[in-house]
Design a protein around this motif. Structure first.
Motif, PDB file in Angstrom:
ATOM      1  N   VAL A  28     -33.649  66.716  86.777  1.00 53.89           N
ATOM      2  CA  VAL A  28     -33.105  67.789  85.941  1.00 53.89           C
ATOM      3  C   VAL A  28     -31.608  67.996  86.163  1.00 53.89           C
ATOM      4  O   VAL A  28     -31.000  68.888  85.580  1.00 53.89           O
ATOM      5  CB  VAL A  28     -33.854  69.126  86.137  1.00 53.89           C
ATOM      6  N   GLY A  29     -30.994  67.167  87.004  1.00 54.18           N
ATOM      7  CA  GLY A  29     -29.551  67.224  87.182  1.00 54.18           C
ATOM      8  C   GLY A  29     -29.076  68.128  88.292  1.00 54.18           C
ATOM      9  O   GLY A  29     -27.923  68.528  88.308  1.00 54.18           O
ATOM     10  N   SER A  30     -29.939  68.459  89.227  1.00 57.58           N
ATOM     11  CA  SER A  30     -29.566  69.315  90.358  1.00 57.58           C
ATOM     12  C   SER A  30     -29.514  68.491  91.641  1.00 57.58           C
ATOM     13  O   SER A  30     -30.007  67.369  91.695  1.00 57.58           O
ATOM     14  CB  SER A  30     -30.579  70.440  90.540  1.00 57.58           C
ATOM     15  N   GLU A  31     -28.949  69.084  92.650  1.00 57.60           N
ATOM     16  CA  GLU A  31     -28.908  68.454  93.970  1.00 57.60           C
ATOM     17  C   GLU A  31     -30.286  68.564  94.628  1.00 57.60           C
ATOM     18  O   GLU A  31     -31.005  69.536  94.398  1.00 57.60           O
ATOM     19  CB  GLU A  31     -27.876  69.154  94.854  1.00 57.60           C
ATOM     20  N   PRO A  32     -30.669  67.578  95.459  1.00 57.82           N
ATOM     21  CA  PRO A  32     -31.924  67.699  96.211  1.00 57.82           C
ATOM     22  C   PRO A  32     -31.901  68.941  97.101  1.00 57.82           C
ATOM     23  O   PRO A  32     -30.841  69.398  97.518  1.00 57.82           O
ATOM     24  CB  PRO A  32     -31.957  66.429  97.057  1.00 57.82           C
TER      25      PRO A  32
END
Length: 56
Positions: A28-32
């Motif tokens: 979804v385009g977020s950081e882990p």
């Protein structure tokens, strides 16, 4: 009740599971997430659910 979709749309999807939450975050385009955030986020999804906004 029958449901018929008029416009066929192809989407990319990923199933959210406890063991693949970092893969979902990248999808979804977020950081882990770090470990503490990971468990808190999963617990929140399991208790409250998740709303996915789409264009349609």
């Amino acid at each position: 009740m029958k449901y018929q979709k008029i416009n066929k749309v192809t989407i990319d999807a990923i199933q959210i599971q406890r063991q693949n939450i970092n893969e979902v975050m990248v999808f979804v385009g977020s950081e882990p997430l770090i470990a503490d955030e990971h468990n808190k986020f999963i617990d929140e999804i399991e208790s409250k659910g998740l709303y996915v906004q789409t264009l349609e």
